[in-house]
Motif scaffolding. Structure first.
Motif, PDB file in Angstrom:
ATOM      1  N   VAL A 111      -6.004   4.863 -29.594  1.00  0.00           N
ATOM      2  CA  VAL A 111      -5.266   6.661 -30.481  1.00  0.00           C
ATOM      3  C   VAL A 111      -6.125   6.467 -32.192  1.00  0.00           C
ATOM      4  CG1 VAL A 111      -4.047   8.335 -30.746  1.00  0.00           C
ATOM      5  CG2 VAL A 111      -3.433   7.205 -28.566  1.00  0.00           C
ATOM      6  N   HIS A 112      -7.129   7.859 -32.234  1.00  0.00           N
ATOM      7  CA  HIS A 112      -7.274   7.881 -33.490  1.00  0.00           C
ATOM      8  C   HIS A 112      -7.050   9.025 -34.448  1.00  0.00           C
ATOM      9  CE1 HIS A 112     -10.028   3.911 -33.421  1.00  0.00           C
ATOM     10  NE2 HIS A 112     -10.031   4.500 -32.426  1.00  0.00           N
ATOM     11  N   LYS A 113      -7.152   9.183 -35.378  1.00  0.00           N
ATOM     12  CA  LYS A 113      -7.222  10.693 -35.816  1.00  0.00           C
ATOM     13  C   LYS A 113      -7.796  11.901 -34.985  1.00  0.00           C
ATOM     14  CE  LYS A 113      -5.597  12.862 -40.008  1.00  0.00           C
ATOM     15  NZ  LYS A 113      -6.566  13.082 -40.885  1.00  0.00           N
ATOM     16  N   GLY A 114      -6.945  13.065 -34.197  1.00  0.00           N
ATOM     17  CA  GLY A 114      -7.462  13.778 -33.891  1.00  0.00           C
ATOM     18  C   GLY A 114      -8.789  13.725 -32.002  1.00  0.00           C
ATOM     19  N   PHE A 115      -9.108  12.480 -31.732  1.00  0.00           N
ATOM     20  CA  PHE A 115      -9.167  11.571 -30.407  1.00  0.00           C
ATOM     21  C   PHE A 115      -8.621  10.242 -29.870  1.00  0.00           C
ATOM     22  CE2 PHE A 115     -11.774   9.607 -33.479  1.00  0.00           C
ATOM     23  CZ  PHE A 115     -12.082   8.793 -32.892  1.00  0.00           C
ATOM     24  N   SER A 116      -8.554  10.271 -29.309  1.00  0.00           N
ATOM     25  CA  SER A 116      -8.614   8.925 -28.368  1.00  0.00           C
ATOM     26  C   SER A 116     -10.252   8.482 -28.218  1.00  0.00           C
ATOM     27  CB  SER A 116      -7.828   8.807 -27.159  1.00  0.00           C
ATOM     28  OG  SER A 116      -6.327   9.233 -27.012  1.00  0.00           O
ATOM     29  N   TYR A 117     -10.022   6.625 -27.959  1.00  0.00           N
ATOM     30  CA  TYR A 117     -11.203   6.260 -27.766  1.00  0.00           C
ATOM     31  C   TYR A 117     -10.804   5.371 -26.474  1.00  0.00           C
ATOM     32  CZ  TYR A 117     -13.631   1.913 -27.800  1.00  0.00           C
ATOM     33  OH  TYR A 117     -14.358   0.476 -27.407  1.00  0.00           O
ATOM     34  N   PHE A 118     -12.076   5.375 -24.739  1.00  0.00           N
ATOM     35  CA  PHE A 118     -11.283   4.368 -24.495  1.00  0.00           C
ATOM     36  C   PHE A 118     -12.226   3.230 -24.380  1.00  0.00           C
ATOM     37  CE2 PHE A 118      -9.430   8.680 -23.440  1.00  0.00           C
ATOM     38  CZ  PHE A 118      -8.193   8.221 -23.516  1.00  0.00           C
ATOM     39  N   TRP A 119     -11.948   1.667 -23.246  1.00  0.00           N
ATOM     40  CA  TRP A 119     -12.528   0.876 -23.396  1.00  0.00           C
ATOM     41  C   TRP A 119     -12.386   0.519 -21.696  1.00  0.00           C
ATOM     42  CZ3 TRP A 119     -16.476  -1.528 -24.197  1.00  0.00           C
ATOM     43  CH2 TRP A 119     -17.285  -2.812 -23.796  1.00  0.00           C
ATOM     44  N   ASP A 120     -12.856   1.331 -21.292  1.00  0.00           N
ATOM     45  CA  ASP A 120     -12.711   0.628 -19.718  1.00  0.00           C
ATOM     46  C   ASP A 120     -13.878  -0.179 -19.199  1.00  0.00           C
ATOM     47  OD1 ASP A 120     -12.186   1.812 -16.881  1.00  0.00           O
ATOM     48  OD2 ASP A 120     -13.614   3.148 -16.630  1.00  0.00           O
ATOM     49  N   GLN A 121     -12.700  -1.747 -18.237  1.00  0.00           N
ATOM     50  CA  GLN A 121     -13.931  -2.327 -17.874  1.00  0.00           C
ATOM     51  C   GLN A 121     -13.143  -1.878 -15.951  1.00  0.00           C
ATOM     52  OE1 GLN A 121     -12.734  -6.838 -18.487  1.00  0.00           O
ATOM     53  NE2 GLN A 121     -13.987  -7.180 -17.240  1.00  0.00           N
ATOM     54  N   ASP A 122     -14.564  -1.675 -15.747  1.00  0.00           N
ATOM     55  CA  ASP A 122     -14.936  -0.982 -14.406  1.00  0.00           C
ATOM     56  C   ASP A 122     -14.300  -1.616 -13.156  1.00  0.00           C
ATOM     57  OD1 ASP A 122     -14.555   1.498 -12.888  1.00  0.00           O
ATOM     58  OD2 ASP A 122     -16.867   0.571 -12.466  1.00  0.00           O
ATOM     59  N   SER A 123     -15.085  -3.033 -13.101  1.00  0.00           N
ATOM     60  CA  SER A 123     -15.322  -3.909 -12.530  1.00  0.00           C
ATOM     61  C   SER A 123     -15.491  -5.472 -12.863  1.00  0.00           C
ATOM     62  CB  SER A 123     -16.585  -3.709 -11.448  1.00  0.00           C
ATOM     63  OG  SER A 123     -17.664  -3.941 -12.050  1.00  0.00           O
ATOM     64  N   TYR A 124     -15.395  -6.318 -12.366  1.00  0.00           N
ATOM     65  CA  TYR A 124     -15.574  -7.525 -12.652  1.00  0.00           C
ATOM     66  C   TYR A 124     -16.643  -8.631 -10.743  1.00  0.00           C
ATOM     67  CZ  TYR A 124     -15.515 -12.925 -13.758  1.00  0.00           C
ATOM     68  OH  TYR A 124     -15.261 -13.562 -13.401  1.00  0.00           O
ATOM     69  N   ASP A 125     -16.616  -8.767 -11.129  1.00  0.00           N
ATOM     70  CA  ASP A 125     -17.879 -10.005  -9.711  1.00  0.00           C
ATOM     71  C   ASP A 125     -17.696 -11.212 -10.222  1.00  0.00           C
ATOM     72  OD1 ASP A 125     -18.562 -11.060  -8.252  1.00  0.00           O
ATOM     73  OD2 ASP A 125     -20.181 -10.215  -7.949  1.00  0.00           O
ATOM     74  N   PRO A 126     -16.175 -12.724  -9.703  1.00  0.00           N
ATOM     75  CA  PRO A 126     -16.236 -13.441  -9.858  1.00  0.00           C
ATOM     76  C   PRO A 126     -16.940 -14.318  -9.663  1.00  0.00           C
ATOM     77  CG  PRO A 126     -14.740 -13.207  -8.322  1.00  0.00           C
ATOM     78  CD  PRO A 126     -15.218 -12.234  -8.959  1.00  0.00           C
ATOM     79  N   ILE A 127     -17.837 -13.980  -8.997  1.00  0.00           N
ATOM     80  CA  ILE A 127     -19.237 -14.950  -8.517  1.00  0.00           C
ATOM     81  C   ILE A 127     -20.755 -14.882  -9.536  1.00  0.00           C
ATOM     82  CG2 ILE A 127     -20.990 -15.460  -6.517  1.00  0.00           C
ATOM     83  CD1 ILE A 127     -18.149 -15.628  -5.089  1.00  0.00           C
ATOM     84  N   THR A 128     -20.938 -13.938 -10.352  1.00  0.00           N
ATOM     85  CA  THR A 128     -21.618 -13.862 -10.988  1.00  0.00           C
ATOM     86  C   THR A 128     -21.338 -13.457 -12.463  1.00  0.00           C
ATOM     87  OG1 THR A 128     -21.574 -10.969 -10.636  1.00  0.00           O
ATOM     88  CG2 THR A 128     -23.344 -12.458  -9.252  1.00  0.00           C
ATOM     89  N   ASN A 129     -19.785 -13.846 -12.653  1.00  0.00           N
ATOM     90  CA  ASN A 129     -19.391 -13.246 -14.434  1.00  0.00           C
ATOM     91  C   ASN A 129     -19.833 -11.114 -14.197  1.00  0.00           C
ATOM     92  OD1 ASN A 129     -17.267 -15.434 -15.008  1.00  0.00           O
ATOM     93  ND2 ASN A 129     -18.389 -15.700 -16.378  1.00  0.00           N
ATOM     94  N   GLU A 130     -20.237 -10.947 -13.932  1.00  0.00           N
ATOM     95  CA  GLU A 130     -21.026  -9.569 -14.408  1.00  0.00           C
ATOM     96  C   GLU A 130     -20.006  -8.654 -14.437  1.00  0.00           C
ATOM     97  OE1 GLU A 130     -25.353 -10.546 -12.171  1.00  0.00           O
ATOM     98  OE2 GLU A 130     -24.553  -7.987 -12.123  1.00  0.00           O
ATOM     99  N   ALA A 131     -19.970  -8.135 -15.283  1.00  0.00           N
ATOM    100  CA  ALA A 131     -18.422  -6.943 -15.100  1.00  0.00           C
ATOM    101  C   ALA A 131     -19.512  -5.075 -15.838  1.00  0.00           C
ATOM    102  CB  ALA A 131     -17.909  -7.051 -16.165  1.00  0.00           C
ATOM    103  N   GLN A 132     -18.789  -4.331 -15.168  1.00  0.00           N
ATOM    104  CA  GLN A 132     -19.264  -2.908 -15.327  1.00  0.00           C
ATOM    105  C   GLN A 132     -18.494  -2.050 -16.858  1.00  0.00           C
ATOM    106  OE1 GLN A 132     -22.349  -1.256 -14.918  1.00  0.00           O
ATOM    107  NE2 GLN A 132     -21.136  -0.067 -16.365  1.00  0.00           N
ATOM    108  N   PHE A 133     -18.696  -1.788 -17.998  1.00  0.00           N
ATOM    109  CA  PHE A 133     -17.743  -1.419 -18.854  1.00  0.00           C
ATOM    110  C   PHE A 133     -18.212  -0.020 -19.289  1.00  0.00           C
ATOM    111  CE2 PHE A 133     -17.732  -5.807 -19.476  1.00  0.00           C
ATOM    112  CZ  PHE A 133     -16.213  -6.542 -19.886  1.00  0.00           C
ATOM    113  N   TYR A 134     -17.628   0.865 -19.631  1.00  0.00           N
ATOM    114  CA  TYR A 134     -17.279   2.168 -20.577  1.00  0.00           C
ATOM    115  C   TYR A 134     -16.402   2.364 -20.786  1.00  0.00           C
ATOM    116  CZ  TYR A 134     -19.433   2.977 -15.443  1.00  0.00           C
ATOM    117  OH  TYR A 134     -20.462   2.694 -14.786  1.00  0.00           O
TER     118      TYR A 134
END
Ligand SMILES: C[S@@+](CC[C@H](N)C(=O)[O-])C[C@H]1O[C@@H](n2cnc3c(N)ncnc32)[C@H](O)[C@@H]1O
Length: 262
Positions: free
Chosen positions: A163-186
């Motif tokens: 939470v910041h003044k007047g707005f919120s910031y969201f760090w979203d880890q959407d997925s994680y694949d243990p086979i490749t170590n790939e992950a999608q963030f938003y």
């Protein structure tokens, strides 16, 4: 589609970046490892190049090179520099719309790759190509500084609100694949009283570990690689002070810096 007039870079800068802290940290690292002052900074993946802008404020001898492929953040940064810097400071900036893999990038005392931008190189060979290029384009007494994150939280989807003044910031880890170590963030934002703005930024990354990074850095020629780990407050939170360590701590979520010497 993002709402019209939504100033995504301004919200990004205010949520994610701390250029004054970065610049102070770079100076400390270079002094600690090279026993002199760094004057020329190169910021790879520089986006709006606000770290470069902070660097040239340090004094008349301080010069900065920013490298980014994308015209849009560079143009945003140019408008910021016009507003916030003196002409003499702007004259010490050299912003290049180029690939960080370009072999003729200018040499620097410090090359920095921040906010994990190099995680976009998902194949070891590509990351090695980038690190080799950094090595070749670093001065002989240069230092390459890069950040890294990890911890058990990274191995499952989760969303964290700040939470910041007047707005919120969201760090979203959407997925994680243990086979490749790939992950999608938003990154999402929610301005007070307004609808949440989803996916203002998106990152399709591979999560690299510190030992993998050290191995690849060594393979391209870096001689000495130090890890800077964050100290903790009494309540167990990160205290924002990073020091050289040989051993890390098994935290749910951590950020560290690597400093590689040529
Ligand atoms: C996550 S942003 C980083 C912005 C800023 N440096 C920071 O620390 O927050 C990643 C930036 O890297 C740039 N980029 C991606 N691939 C690149 C490449 N191969 N060469 C140069 N810039 C690249 C993108 O255009 C984007 O501006």
């Amino acid at each position: 589609m993002l709402p019209e007039n939504f100033d995504k870079y301004s919200y990004y800068i205010n949520s994610v970046q701390s250029p004054e802290t970065d610049v102070r940290f770079f100076k400390k690292v270079y002094r600690e490892l090279r026993h002199k002052e760094a004057l020329m900074l190169r910021e790879d993946f520089c986006g709006t190049y606000i770290v470069c802008q902070e660097w040239v404020k340090l004094g008349n001898l301080y010069k900065a090179i920013g490298v980014d492929l994308d015209e849009e953040p560079i143009e945003y940064g140019r408008r910021l520099a016009e507003k916030n810097l003196k002409p003499s400071q702007r004259a010490r900036l050299n912003i290049l719309k180029k690939n960080v893999l370009n072999p003729s990038l200018p040499k620097s005392d410090i090359t920095a790759a921040l906010n994990f931008s190099y995680f976009l190189f998902k194949e070891r060979g590509m990351l090695k190509k980038y690190f080799r290029n950094v090595y070749k384009t670093l001065k002989n007494d240069g230092v390459f500084i890069l950040d890294c994150f990890g911890g058990s939280n990274c191995y499952e989807p989760n969303e964290e609100e700040t939470v910041h003044k007047g707005f919120s910031y969201f760090w979203d880890q959407d997925s994680y694949d243990p086979i490749t170590n790939e992950a999608q963030f938003y990154i999402h934002f929610k301005i007070k009283g307004k609808k949440k703005i989803e996916k203002a930024f998106s990152y399709d990354w591979r999560l690299w570990s510190i030992p993998e990074l050290k191995e690849i850095l060594t393979e391209v020629g870096f001689k000495d690689i130090q890890v800077y780990w964050e100290g903790t407050t009494k309540s167990g939170e990160g205290d924002g002070h990073f020091k050289i360590v040989d051993k890390g701590e098994d935290c749910e979520s951590w950020i560290a810096y690597l400093a590689a010497l040529k």
